[in-house]
Design a protein around this motif. Structure first.
Motif, PDB file in Angstrom:
ATOM      1  N   ILE A 107      23.126  73.762  50.051  1.00 60.44           N
ATOM      2  CA  ILE A 107      24.589  73.792  50.074  1.00 60.44           C
ATOM      3  C   ILE A 107      25.030  74.210  51.461  1.00 60.44           C
ATOM      4  CG2 ILE A 107      26.663  74.771  49.033  1.00 60.44           C
ATOM      5  CD1 ILE A 107      25.016  75.333  46.529  1.00 60.44           C
ATOM      6  N   PHE A 108      25.581  73.260  52.212  1.00 60.85           N
ATOM      7  CA  PHE A 108      26.003  73.515  53.597  1.00 60.85           C
ATOM      8  C   PHE A 108      27.517  73.733  53.652  1.00 60.85           C
ATOM      9  CE2 PHE A 108      22.073  71.183  54.071  1.00 60.85           C
ATOM     10  CZ  PHE A 108      21.446  71.817  55.130  1.00 60.85           C
ATOM     11  N   PRO A 109      27.982  74.721  54.405  1.00 60.99           N
ATOM     12  CA  PRO A 109      29.426  74.884  54.614  1.00 60.99           C
ATOM     13  C   PRO A 109      29.987  73.678  55.374  1.00 60.99           C
ATOM     14  CG  PRO A 109      28.210  76.856  55.265  1.00 60.99           C
ATOM     15  CD  PRO A 109      27.194  75.769  55.060  1.00 60.99           C
ATOM     16  N   PRO A 110      31.226  73.299  55.132  1.00 58.36           N
ATOM     17  CA  PRO A 110      31.804  72.140  55.829  1.00 58.36           C
ATOM     18  C   PRO A 110      32.199  72.447  57.261  1.00 58.36           C
ATOM     19  CG  PRO A 110      33.443  73.116  54.393  1.00 58.36           C
ATOM     20  CD  PRO A 110      32.164  73.860  54.136  1.00 58.36           C
ATOM     21  N   ALA A 111      32.318  73.727  57.603  1.00 50.89           N
ATOM     22  CA  ALA A 111      32.727  74.116  58.958  1.00 50.89           C
ATOM     23  C   ALA A 111      32.279  75.549  59.189  1.00 50.89           C
ATOM     24  CB  ALA A 111      34.245  73.996  59.123  1.00 50.89           C
ATOM     25  N   ALA A 112      32.334  75.980  60.433  1.00 50.07           N
ATOM     26  CA  ALA A 112      32.002  77.359  60.752  1.00 50.07           C
ATOM     27  C   ALA A 112      33.078  78.281  60.195  1.00 50.07           C
ATOM     28  CB  ALA A 112      31.869  77.527  62.258  1.00 50.07           C
ATOM     29  N   GLY A 113      32.651  79.431  59.701  1.00 49.75           N
ATOM     30  CA  GLY A 113      33.607  80.374  59.138  1.00 49.75           C
ATOM     31  C   GLY A 113      32.882  81.554  58.529  1.00 49.75           C
ATOM     32  N   THR A 114      33.543  82.225  57.615  1.00 51.02           N
ATOM     33  CA  THR A 114      32.947  83.364  56.926  1.00 51.02           C
ATOM     34  C   THR A 114      33.128  83.193  55.430  1.00 51.02           C
ATOM     35  OG1 THR A 114      35.012  84.618  57.121  1.00 51.02           O
ATOM     36  CG2 THR A 114      33.369  84.933  58.862  1.00 51.02           C
ATOM     37  N   LEU A 115      32.288  83.889  54.671  1.00 48.79           N
ATOM     38  CA  LEU A 115      32.356  83.835  53.212  1.00 48.79           C
ATOM     39  C   LEU A 115      33.359  84.872  52.716  1.00 48.79           C
ATOM     40  CD1 LEU A 115      28.570  83.495  52.282  1.00 48.79           C
ATOM     41  CD2 LEU A 115      30.305  81.690  52.370  1.00 48.79           C
ATOM     42  N   GLY A 169      20.611  73.766  38.074  1.00 48.15           N
ATOM     43  CA  GLY A 169      19.404  74.434  38.507  1.00 48.15           C
ATOM     44  C   GLY A 169      19.599  75.912  38.716  1.00 48.15           C
ATOM     45  N   THR A 170      18.718  76.483  39.531  1.00 46.74           N
ATOM     46  CA  THR A 170      18.713  77.914  39.819  1.00 46.74           C
ATOM     47  C   THR A 170      19.152  78.147  41.254  1.00 46.74           C
ATOM     48  OG1 THR A 170      16.897  78.251  38.258  1.00 46.74           O
ATOM     49  CG2 THR A 170      17.286  79.991  39.875  1.00 46.74           C
ATOM     50  N   VAL A 171      20.036  79.130  41.446  1.00 50.26           N
ATOM     51  CA  VAL A 171      20.561  79.414  42.787  1.00 50.26           C
ATOM     52  C   VAL A 171      19.590  80.318  43.545  1.00 50.26           C
ATOM     53  CG1 VAL A 171      22.434  80.414  44.124  1.00 50.26           C
ATOM     54  CG2 VAL A 171      22.929  79.191  42.014  1.00 50.26           C
ATOM     55  N   GLY A 189      13.990  83.836  47.166  1.00 50.03           N
ATOM     56  CA  GLY A 189      14.928  83.087  47.987  1.00 50.03           C
ATOM     57  C   GLY A 189      14.588  83.130  49.439  1.00 50.03           C
ATOM     58  N   GLY A 190      13.640  83.951  49.843  1.00 48.59           N
ATOM     59  CA  GLY A 190      13.145  83.923  51.217  1.00 48.59           C
ATOM     60  C   GLY A 190      14.158  84.324  52.245  1.00 48.59           C
ATOM     61  N   PHE A 224      22.890  78.692  50.700  1.00 53.39           N
ATOM     62  CA  PHE A 224      22.485  78.635  49.304  1.00 53.39           C
ATOM     63  C   PHE A 224      21.707  77.355  49.040  1.00 53.39           C
ATOM     64  CE2 PHE A 224      26.627  80.698  49.661  1.00 53.39           C
ATOM     65  CZ  PHE A 224      26.350  81.966  49.158  1.00 53.39           C
ATOM     66  N   THR A 225      20.784  77.430  48.084  1.00 54.66           N
ATOM     67  CA  THR A 225      20.034  76.262  47.629  1.00 54.66           C
ATOM     68  C   THR A 225      19.965  76.309  46.115  1.00 54.66           C
ATOM     69  OG1 THR A 225      18.676  76.147  49.632  1.00 54.66           O
ATOM     70  CG2 THR A 225      17.816  75.054  47.685  1.00 54.66           C
ATOM     71  N   VAL A 226      20.136  75.153  45.493  1.00 54.28           N
ATOM     72  CA  VAL A 226      19.962  75.045  44.042  1.00 54.28           C
ATOM     73  C   VAL A 226      18.698  74.230  43.796  1.00 54.28           C
ATOM     74  CG1 VAL A 226      20.938  74.226  41.869  1.00 54.28           C
ATOM     75  CG2 VAL A 226      22.443  75.186  43.627  1.00 54.28           C
TER      76      VAL A 226
END
Length: 506
Positions: free
Chosen positions: A62-70, A304-306, A324-325, A345-347
């Protein structure tokens, strides 16, 4: 270098078991104690062995669409999610500003296109240019006749004076028409056009201005000619003035024609095309900014699993583990900086697992998709997974020992409950299956300067027998010639055995 391993069939196992001799033969005081097995015929499987680890068969970063913060994280690591579930939300304030800016740019582009659409020369502009051409032609004709009269000596003729006065009148009309054409185009087309002005509009106005100047020069020449006729009679000065008036009238006519032609070409197709392109570019920019804002809510692309990855580095498939490494930069938390360059994040679908083995470059040429294989995991030694080769990677990898290998992927069925991501193990790939061959344990085969041989037991003594070998695996060696089924070969105690030495079988 990978090891090869042979598996003998049930019939061969029975023969081998039956071949172990427990009787004591040759009980002489100097007899060497040995163990033996019989050469046996049966199936033989040649395998390639390679180490590897468990990886997800289906995963989606899951890639963010732009630079920013969560701004928020809506799940915990290891949580089961469905496609479309919200994983996290970015701070949208900078993205909303970008949408507003893109909207303003789009509105400006629309206004520009509308202004350009109103820049087409009107019918009044075209009529004024046509009138200027007509007037300039009449002025030229009058000036030409006047020059003919003056140059032929007819200056005392009242008709010559009348012709000169007519030339002045026509030159004045030509100038008025040229000035009107210039003023009308400048006021209705040039001045309203937005900056920067389109080159075709600028060129047309310059042509009209040039025609106006030429008409002014022609009028001045006609007036000078009339003055010369009135004051001086037939003289070279009058002739020169008449010639100058004719030439100026011709130049004014040519200028009027040129400005009429350029005015006709001064449509705004190029400007409209450019404006339309600007509108489309602005529309796409607005659409992109709106899409980025919409995707600022990060959602699960699959069931799936996050897994939480590093906030600053994408997690490679081979490094995925149950935790999750988290890498350098730490796992994502509220306020973490993120960018499209990495997936925080990865599912993964834990019911669709694979085993990725690194097969040595010397062995991978023998491996083909669809070949049978068995995977054994270090953490589950009592269990094996029957599988097949699914695919072979085309890009090499460097092994921990510095060798070159290629990734070979196997699908693991029914592994969801017991197998975890990152578990290590070994894959045994069956590269060749032989149905009926004579073989002996690999440890029975010795080498002497390139010649293969075994020791057999005959009449209580060891006998050296040269053999020709075929396939060599980790546990068995194919014997092409030199032995027959049932021959007893020494497999234990070989270090003390010599040809002809007395032996006893334990």
């Amino acid at each position: 270098m990978s090891k090869n391993k042979a598996l003998v069939g049930a019939a061969a196992v029975v023969l081998v078991a039956a071949g172990v001799t427990w009787a004591v033969v040759g009980r002489g005081a100097g007899a060497v104690e040995v163990s033996v097995e019989k050469a046996a015929r049966g199936p033989l499987e040649v395998t390639v062995s390679a180490a590897g680890s468990v990886a997800p068969g289906t995963k989606a970063d899951i890639f963010p669409p732009a630079a920013g913060t969560l701004a928020s994280i809506e799940v915990s690591e290891g949580q089961q999610v469905k496609a479309g579930d919200v994983i996290a939300v970015m701070d949208t304030r900078p993205l909303e500003l970008q949408v507003a800016q893109a909207q303003a740019a789009y509105d400006a582009a629309l206004a520009q296109a509308d202004a350009v659409g109103q820049q087409q020369p009107s019918s009044a502009d075209e009529k004024a240019a046509s009138a200027a051409v007509t007037a300039a032609w009449s002025a030229y004709q009058a000036a030409a006749k006047q020059y003919e009269l003056v140059s032929s000596g007819g200056v005392s003729d009242p008709a010559a004076l009348q012709q000169a006065q007519t030339a002045v009148t026509l030159a004045q009309a030509a100038y008025d028409a040229a000035a009107a054409a210039y003023d009308a185009y400048k006021a209705s087309v040039y001045d309203p056009a937005p900056e920067p002005k389109d080159p075709t509009i600028v060129e047309a106005l310059e042509a009209l201005e040039s025609a106006k100047q030429q008409a002014a020069d022609a009028l001045a020449a006609a007036q000078a000619n009339l003055a010369a006729l009135t004051s001086a009679g037939a003289n070279p000065t009058a002739v020169a003035s008449a010639k100058a008036a004719r030439d100026q009238a011709w130049a004014a006519y040519q200028a009027a024609l040129a400005q009429q032609e350029k005015l006709a070409r001064a449509d705004t197709r190029k400007a409209r095309s450019s404006a339309a392109a600007g509108v489309e570019a602005a529309r796409q920019a607005l659409e992109y900014a709106a899409g980025v804002l919409e995707r600022a809510t990060l959602r699960a692309p699959i069931d799936g699993t996050v897994l939480f990855n590093s906030a600053t580095a994408a997690l490679p498939a081979s490094a995925l583990g149950g935790s999750g490494g988290g890498a350098a930069g730490g796992e994502p938390v509220v306020g973490s900086a993120v960018s499209p360059a990495s997936a925080p994040f990865t599912v993964v679908a834990l019911d669709d697992l694979t085993f990725e083995a690194q097969v040595d470059e010397a062995d991978v040429v023998n491996v083909k998709p669809g070949m049978k294989a068995t995977v054994v995991l270090d953490s589950l030694p009592g269990r094996s997974f029957a599988t097949t080769v699914e695919r072979i990677g085309t890009a090499s990898v460097v092994t921990p020992t510095g060798g070159t290998a290629f990734p070979v992927v196997f699908r693991l069925a029914n592994a969801k409950e017991t197998v975890l991501l990152g578990m290590n193990g070994t894959a045994e790939i069956v590269v060749e299956s032989l149905q009926d061959v004579l073989s002996v344990p690999i440890e029975a085969v010795l080498d002497d300067a390139g010649t293969s041989y075994v020791y057999t037991v005959r009449d209580g003594k060891a006998k050296r027998v040269e053999v020709t070998t075929g396939r060599m695996t980790e546990t068995r060696a194919e014997i092409v010639s030199g032995l027959t089924a049932g021959d007893e070969v020494i497999v234990g105690g070989l270090s003390s055995v010599k040809d002809g030495a007395a032996v006893k079988v334990k």
